[in-house]
Scaffold this active site. Sequence first.
Site, short mmCIF file in Angstrom:
data_model
loop_
_atom_site.label_atom_id
_atom_site.label_comp_id
_atom_site.label_asym_id
_atom_site.label_seq_id
_atom_site.Cartn_x
_atom_site.Cartn_y
_atom_site.Cartn_z
N LYS A 142 -36.54 56.25 21.70
CA LYS A 142 -36.61 57.22 22.56
C LYS A 142 -37.47 57.34 22.41
O LYS A 142 -38.44 57.69 23.35
CB LYS A 142 -35.55 58.79 22.37
N SER A 194 -30.82 49.44 19.04
CA SER A 194 -31.20 51.45 19.58
C SER A 194 -31.83 51.90 18.73
O SER A 194 -32.68 52.69 19.07
CB SER A 194 -30.55 51.19 20.64
N GLU A 243 -34.40 67.21 28.91
CA GLU A 243 -33.74 67.81 28.75
C GLU A 243 -33.01 66.49 27.89
O GLU A 243 -34.08 65.36 27.04
CB GLU A 243 -32.44 66.39 30.34
C1 LIG Z 1 -29.76 57.84 23.82
C2 LIG Z 1 -29.18 56.18 23.28
C3 LIG Z 1 -29.35 55.26 23.74
C4 LIG Z 1 -28.68 55.55 25.07
O1 LIG Z 1 -29.82 55.57 26.51
P1 LIG Z 1 -30.44 54.10 26.84
O2 LIG Z 1 -31.26 55.09 27.71
O3 LIG Z 1 -29.17 53.27 27.33
O4 LIG Z 1 -30.88 52.99 26.31
C5 LIG Z 1 -28.72 54.14 22.98
N1 LIG Z 1 -29.43 53.97 21.64
C6 LIG Z 1 -29.25 55.22 21.07
C7 LIG Z 1 -29.44 55.13 19.53
C8 LIG Z 1 -29.57 56.32 22.00
O5 LIG Z 1 -30.47 57.15 21.11
#
Ligand SMILES: *Cc1c(COP(=O)(O)O)cnc(C)c1O
Length: 418
Positions: free
Chosen positions: A104, A392, A126
Amino acid sequence: MKTTNDQKELLDRLLRGDLPDKEGRFGPFGGRYVPETLMPAINKLTDGVLRLLPSENFKKRLNYELKSWVGRPTAMTNAKALSELWGSEVWLKREDLAHTGAHKINNAIGQAILAQELGATRIVAETGAGQHGVASAAACARLGLPCTVYMGQIDIERQAPNVERMYRLGAKVVPVTSGDSTLRAAIDEAMRDWVSDPVNTHYIIGSAVGAHPYPYLVRELQSIIGKEAKSQLEEIAGLPDAIFACVGGGSNAIGLFHPFLGDKNIKLIGIEAGGKGKKLGDNAATLSSGNKTGVLHGAQSILLYDENGQIQETHSVSAGLDYPGVGPEHSFLKYVGRVEYKNATDSEALDALKECCSLEGILPALETAHALAGAKKWSSQNKGSRILIGMSGRGDKDMPILRKYIGIDKDDKPNATV
Ligand SMILES: *Cc1c(COP(=O)(O)O)cnc(C)c1O
């Protein structure tokens, strides 16, 4: 899926950089479905994005922050034990090692710099689970911009540690009690705030969703993930056969996939939240379970809604995937047949999380665990492949949920099976 010439031509246009078009459309998806009062702000932002993103000054500022503050490039890890167990060669792109614990931050710092260059003096954002709120609060503190984060009242209660992190980083957190009191209502409120003062305020949206130029802007800022992964793998192992990423709104997935879209022999697979099962309302499997289009948060995309057209409440063990829509570029990539979308259930994700912890010494976010579960399942039918998984984020934020789902033993020690 069989693709027609029309669909092939659309994908070629995307690969040439002709999509999204001027109206922000990716074929039948995307666009700008916003109140008339917001159009001047949207137009100004679009002009600013197209002018600044390619400029040397912006790139220099962004790269400086990415390297010295975010911690890029993030590592590429060979997952030796998972490789052995799954029978394939497993590589992990480590966004969990980025500052604030997930991908993010790539988007938050990029948009904060952009906002400052465009003359904004105040940021709104948000957040659902709180990860994007924390990333935005951190980016704003770094650049000296005041930050207001809208968060659903229900999310404030279930994500308390992230609310405190935002306070520590100097952000103001505004509880949202309208609508569903979760992410969907928080996005509505953040937009409302932006509309009331579009000249001085910039809205940092947290995923590759919303009206044009947001899906494009977020994809460009997150594509650093795929660009780094491609050059890292080319250098140390060679290109992969398949790439996996979890899909909520779709920002980490589009960021990882995008630089590989032209490599048509590489399979790209997005993994959504299969939740408790197939019944509408029990999951957040937007693309892997349906094909119903509609408009949500300013863009046309595939959505989950009931027979009356009411947006469906969703369920997932991971708050970050708990969203009834998906970014328009993902709907497009499904439509043209370039990316395949599958899902992993809550319990498959929890199992994958445990396996990754005990075998690799990496505690992934619950969202990320869905990508691991999807990759494991695919590997079992494609032994000997080289696969890349987008990590992620890290799972530190998920402790209270893990405690609830996996449990602790009677001495209040983590359950031995974790
Ligand atoms: C917010 C988040 C996601 C999901 O958001 P995407 O916009 O689909 O990437 C996935 N993994 C983590 C660790 C997140 O914080």
